[in-house]
Scaffold this active site. Structure first.
Site, PDB file in Angstrom:
ATOM      1  N   LEU A   1       8.269  -8.141   8.228  1.00  0.00           N
ATOM      2  CA  LEU A   1       8.720  -8.642   6.930  1.00  0.00           C
ATOM      3  C   LEU A   1      10.217  -8.478   6.729  1.00  0.00           C
ATOM      4  CD1 LEU A   1       5.892  -7.275   4.600  1.00  0.00           C
ATOM      5  CD2 LEU A   1       6.004  -9.491   5.763  1.00  0.00           C
TER       6      LEU A   1
ATOM      7  N   ASP B   1      -3.124   4.009  -0.981  1.00  0.00           N
ATOM      8  CA  ASP B   1      -2.114   4.983  -0.541  1.00  0.00           C
ATOM      9  C   ASP B   1      -0.745   4.493  -1.006  1.00  0.00           C
ATOM     10  OD1 ASP B   1      -0.962   7.150   0.709  1.00  0.00           O
ATOM     11  OD2 ASP B   1      -1.045   6.316   2.728  1.00  0.00           O
TER      12      ASP B   1
END
Length: 253
Positions: free
Chosen positions: A59, A160
């Site tokens: 990304l 998380d």
């Protein structure tokens, strides 16, 4: 982590962990697929997954712009709009390097006690990281969860989501990474973890509240939700987290 360019020209990264079971990266691949389907925030595409590696879309990264956190809050609210009939997930997962039991349960308080808090407390007690009195206090907290945590539907969680897993991609868009802990749980628990190790600015939570229900007093319950993550960190990283665990237990246990 190794970055490279695939033969088709797409930038990718490979994470490899030969010391972990094959279920480790399989859980991440399943979690990313679930988050992508929800359409809330950008997640990397999975190119390949094997017994000891996962290959993902790279990304990139950049510095958050002026609207980054508002976009992130709105996107997380869209993700949390994806509900399920039960808490948990179809497969077990991993929260960091800790296995995470996602056996589904229609009762959120029981799920949080039996699939989250108690296994971590038993693990810490067996390792000598918690005293018997500490473990008893965790059991006391579990017995009283219904008094402190209001009923909430099971929504799709990253699971998380500390601030390091809220990632600013190369285009400046918010994205989610490291998705091995994905499951259906309480939305407030996800928001609570975002306040555990630093926190997004107020505009993040304001944008979230514009698109999803958010109780005004949710922050008062954050220590209860974060007890799971503090116990997990105690098990993974040692007694440096014991003081924070005990602070929560003194308050509630």
């Amino acid at each position: 982590m190794h970055r490279f360019v695939r033969p088709d020209g797409r930038r990718a990264l490979r994470k490899r962990r030969p010391d972990m079971p094959a279920s480790f990266f399989a859980a991440e691949a399943r979690g990313l697929a679930a988050l992508r389907e929800a359409g809330g925030l950008r997640v990397p595409e999975v190119y390949a997954v094997g017994a000891d590696f996962i290959e993902l879309e790279d990304l990139g990264e950049s510095t958050p712009g002026a609207d980054y956190f508002r976009r992130a809050g709105a996107g997380l609210a869209r993700q949390h709009a994806r509900r399920d009939a039960r808490f948990g997930f179809a497969h077990a997962g991993w929260c960091g390097d800790s296995p995470q039991d996602n056996t589904p349960d229609a009762d959120g308080h029981r799920f949080f006690a039996e699939r989250r808090l108690l296994p971590q407390a038993r693990r810490a007690r067996d390792a000598g990281l918690l005293e018997a009195d500490d473990a008893a206090r965790v059991e006391h907290v579990c017995a009283r969860l219904r008094e402190w945590i209001p009923a909430q539907p099971p929504v799709l969680l990253h699971g998380d989501l500390w601030t390091g897993n809220l990632h600013c991609d190369a285009r400046g868009a918010p994205a989610l990474i490291d998705a091995g802990a994905v499951h259906h749980g309480w939305a407030e628990a996800e928001l609570a973890m975002l306040t555990l190790f630093g926190a997004p600015p107020p505009c993040f939570f304001a944008a979230y509240a514009e698109h999803a229900p958010l109780a005004r007093d949710w922050r008062e319950r954050a220590p209860l939700y974060n007890l799971y993550h503090l116990l997990n960190h105690l098990n993974l990283f040692g007694t440096g987290y014991l003081g924070r665990v005990r602070a929560v237990l003194r308050r509630y246990g």
